[in-house]
Motif scaffolding. Structure first.
Motif, PDB file in Angstrom:
ATOM      1  N   THR A  30      11.565   5.672  -6.570  1.00 32.48           N
ATOM      2  CA  THR A  30      10.783   6.362  -5.541  1.00 32.48           C
ATOM      3  C   THR A  30      10.275   7.699  -6.045  1.00 32.48           C
ATOM      4  OG1 THR A  30      10.846   7.170  -3.244  1.00 32.48           O
ATOM      5  CG2 THR A  30      12.832   7.515  -4.558  1.00 32.48           C
ATOM      6  N   LYS A  31       9.270   8.200  -5.344  1.00 32.25           N
ATOM      7  CA  LYS A  31       8.846   9.595  -5.510  1.00 32.25           C
ATOM      8  C   LYS A  31       9.145  10.368  -4.226  1.00 32.25           C
ATOM      9  CE  LYS A  31       5.002   9.305  -8.849  1.00 32.25           C
ATOM     10  NZ  LYS A  31       4.837   7.892  -9.184  1.00 32.25           N
ATOM     11  N   GLY A  32       9.886   9.777  -3.329  1.00 32.33           N
ATOM     12  CA  GLY A  32      10.098  10.381  -2.019  1.00 32.33           C
ATOM     13  C   GLY A  32      11.448  11.072  -1.894  1.00 32.33           C
TER      14      GLY A  32
ATOM     15  N   GLY B  98       0.847  -1.177   0.000  1.00 32.63           N
ATOM     16  CA  GLY B  98       0.000   0.000   0.000  1.00 32.63           C
ATOM     17  C   GLY B  98       0.886   1.232   0.000  1.00 32.63           C
ATOM     18  N   CYS B  99       0.324   2.376  -0.390  1.00 36.41           N
ATOM     19  CA  CYS B  99       1.169   3.568  -0.497  1.00 36.41           C
ATOM     20  C   CYS B  99       0.323   4.817  -0.303  1.00 36.41           C
ATOM     21  CB  CYS B  99       1.846   3.599  -1.873  1.00 36.41           C
ATOM     22  SG  CYS B  99       2.943   5.006  -2.097  1.00 36.41           S
ATOM     23  N   THR B 100       0.707   5.612   0.694  1.00 38.64           N
ATOM     24  CA  THR B 100      -0.077   6.821   0.995  1.00 38.64           C
ATOM     25  C   THR B 100       0.093   7.901  -0.071  1.00 38.64           C
ATOM     26  OG1 THR B 100       1.716   7.657   2.377  1.00 38.64           O
ATOM     27  CG2 THR B 100      -0.061   6.477   3.487  1.00 38.64           C
ATOM     28  N   HIS B 101       0.991   7.719  -1.012  1.00 39.85           N
ATOM     29  CA  HIS B 101       1.095   8.692  -2.109  1.00 39.85           C
ATOM     30  C   HIS B 101      -0.168   8.667  -2.977  1.00 39.85           C
ATOM     31  CE1 HIS B 101       5.783   8.768  -1.849  1.00 39.85           C
ATOM     32  NE2 HIS B 101       5.198   9.503  -0.941  1.00 39.85           N
ATOM     33  N   GLY B 102      -0.792   7.499  -3.053  1.00 40.40           N
ATOM     34  CA  GLY B 102      -2.125   7.409  -3.654  1.00 40.40           C
ATOM     35  C   GLY B 102      -2.256   7.843  -5.105  1.00 40.40           C
ATOM     36  N   CYS B 103      -1.244   7.617  -5.916  1.00 44.17           N
ATOM     37  CA  CYS B 103      -1.344   8.018  -7.334  1.00 44.17           C
ATOM     38  C   CYS B 103      -2.486   7.227  -8.007  1.00 44.17           C
ATOM     39  CB  CYS B 103      -0.032   7.731  -8.054  1.00 44.17           C
ATOM     40  SG  CYS B 103       1.392   8.470  -7.226  1.00 44.17           S
ATOM     41  N   HIS B 104      -3.292   7.940  -8.751  1.00 47.49           N
ATOM     42  CA  HIS B 104      -4.474   7.278  -9.325  1.00 47.49           C
ATOM     43  C   HIS B 104      -4.116   6.248 -10.391  1.00 47.49           C
ATOM     44  CE1 HIS B 104      -7.341   9.524  -7.049  1.00 47.49           C
ATOM     45  NE2 HIS B 104      -6.794  10.663  -7.427  1.00 47.49           N
ATOM     46  N   TYR B 105      -2.977   6.375 -11.013  1.00 46.51           N
ATOM     47  CA  TYR B 105      -2.581   5.454 -12.085  1.00 46.51           C
ATOM     48  C   TYR B 105      -1.757   4.264 -11.571  1.00 46.51           C
ATOM     49  CZ  TYR B 105       1.484   8.400 -11.341  1.00 46.51           C
ATOM     50  OH  TYR B 105       2.497   9.087 -10.745  1.00 46.51           O
ATOM     51  N   CYS B 106      -1.526   4.204 -10.279  1.00 50.99           N
ATOM     52  CA  CYS B 106      -0.525   3.261  -9.761  1.00 50.99           C
ATOM     53  C   CYS B 106      -0.863   1.806 -10.093  1.00 50.99           C
ATOM     54  CB  CYS B 106      -0.417   3.412  -8.254  1.00 50.99           C
ATOM     55  SG  CYS B 106       0.788   2.283  -7.545  1.00 50.99           S
ATOM     56  N   TYR B 107       0.064   1.138 -10.757  1.00 54.29           N
ATOM     57  CA  TYR B 107      -0.207  -0.252 -11.137  1.00 54.29           C
ATOM     58  C   TYR B 107      -0.219  -1.175  -9.922  1.00 54.29           C
ATOM     59  CZ  TYR B 107       4.837  -1.196 -10.793  1.00 54.29           C
ATOM     60  OH  TYR B 107       6.121  -1.336 -10.338  1.00 54.29           O
TER      61      TYR B 107
HETATM   62  S1  SF4 Z   1       3.012   5.097  -8.220  1.00 52.88           S
HETATM   63 FE1  SF4 Z   1       4.561   4.813  -6.633  1.00 52.88          FE
HETATM   64  S2  SF4 Z   1       4.322   6.611  -5.325  1.00 52.88           S
HETATM   65 FE2  SF4 Z   1       2.450   6.469  -6.524  1.00 52.88          FE
HETATM   66  S3  SF4 Z   1       1.030   5.292  -5.265  1.00 52.88           S
HETATM   67 FE3  SF4 Z   1       2.104   3.831  -6.594  1.00 52.88          FE
HETATM   68  S4  SF4 Z   1       3.824   3.105  -5.366  1.00 52.88           S
HETATM   69 FE4  SF4 Z   1       3.068   4.996  -4.419  1.00 52.88          FE
END
Ligand code: SF4
Length: 337
Positions: A160-162, A70-79
């Motif tokens: 990463t995006k962090g 799971g990821c709190t970045h929450g990107c709508h396209y995240c595979y």
């Molecule tokens: S694309 Fe990367 S940063 Fe964004 S929600 Fe998915 S895992 Fe997180």
């Protein structure tokens, strides 16, 4: 109903991912009564993992490491949204708000790396979740995993995006001095509107680029992945050019890109997002994404555009991981929406 230990309870081993899935199947995520809700309003459930190194097929690498799910970045396209379904959770809100934390991750990894059978293969870190999402500041599982890799002089790349990745510059420099160590910072676009819409929990794109500058200046092999380019949101020539220029201005060693693909839970989530925010785009998207990937012709068109921009701004193409010849994902790029 099993009872799970509190976040900081070090007494018992804790639930596995299977325990969590079974609990959620019966009672929904509300049944995770002892998962801690933190300031970002996500809930963090500690689990124990049996293995850290995960073997994958059909990727340009064979091993992955993901300390969180799971990821709190929450990107709508995240595979990776679709992977949450494996834990009986949904690919919508629960992907970004119920995070599984593999608290024994570093210890398990160290044991696996010590096995005589381990061949020292390249490992890809952060492929199914962001390994520098905010909770990493507390748990430091990614840092401890890199420490374990460094002790074994094991090659790795991480995505990463962090911007928190700069915290671990010391380890990345040390590992890069002895073996492959590459940081792929994900910056799909510098367009603020697209960023706000598509990546609600991430750091500002320019903050990510400043992190790349910092890493490169310190001697880390760091570049940028414009992944994914999302048709209509970030695919115009002007937006692509602004992004490539900003990447070059921040000293990235390379750039790569992919056009978004959609499958399973991610597809359903993305279409719901469109329906809510841009209903008039739905028919066009349904046509463009009749299959998992946008049409090849479209991808090639933008690929060509990115090549031109790379040349214009003096950027190298994306570095390939070892075993890259096995890459079967189509190289995807932008698109003139
Ligand atoms: S694309 Fe990367 S940063 Fe964004 S929600 Fe998915 S895992 Fe997180």
């Amino acid at each position: 109903m099993p009872s799970f230990p509190l976040l900081f309870d070090l007494g018992s081993p804790g639930p596995t991912t299977r325990d969590i899935a079974n609990t959620v199947r019966v009672g929904g995520t509300a049944a995770l009564t002892e998962a801690e809700r933190r300031a970002d309003r996500a809930r963090y459930q500690e689990i124990v993992c049996r293995s850290a190194l995960n073997r994958v097929k059909g990727m340009p690498f064979e091993w992955t490491l993901n300390p969180y799910r799971g990821c709190t970045h929450g990107c709508h396209y995240c595979y990776a949204r679709r992977y949450h379904v494996q834990f009986e959770m949904n690919a919508d809100d629960e992907f970004a708000s119920v995070i599984l934390v593999k608290k024994n991750f570093a210890e398990v990894l160290a044991r696996e790396l010590d096995r005589p059978s381990w061949g020292g293969d390249y490992v890809a870190v952060g492929t199914a979740t962001d390994c520098y999402q905010p909770i990493e500041g507390h748990y430091k599982l990614t840092r401890r995993a890199i420490e374990a890799l460094l002790r074994r002089r094991n090659p790795m790349g991480l995505v990463t995006k962090g911007p928190m990745v700069v915290r671990d510059t010391d380890l990345l420099v040390a590992l890069g001095a002895i073996t492959t160590c590459t940081v792929y910072m994900s910056v799909p676009t510098v367009d603020e509107h697209a960023w706000e819409l598509l990546e609600p929990g991430t750091a500002h794109p320019m903050q990510r680029l400043r992190a790349v500058r910092e890493l490169v200046d310190a001697g880390v092999n760091a570049g940028v992945l414009m992944n994914p380019i999302v048709p209509g949101f970030s695919s115009s020539r002007a937006k692509l050019e602004r992004t490539v220029k900003a990447i070059a201005d921040h000293g990235a060693r390379f750039v790569g890109c992919n056009v978004m693909f959609l499958e399973d839970g991610t597809r359903a989530h993305f279409m719901r997002f469109l329906e809510r925010e841009f209903p008039s785009w739905l028919p066009r998207y349904e046509k463009l994404y009749a299959k998992k990937y946008a049409p090849e012709e479209y991808r090639k068109q933008v690929q060509g555009m990115i090549r031109v921009l790379q040349d214009r701004y003096g950027l190298a193409a994306r570095e390939r991981e070892p075993h890259a010849e096995k890459n079967i994902e189509p190289e995807q790029v932008g698109f003139a929406w």
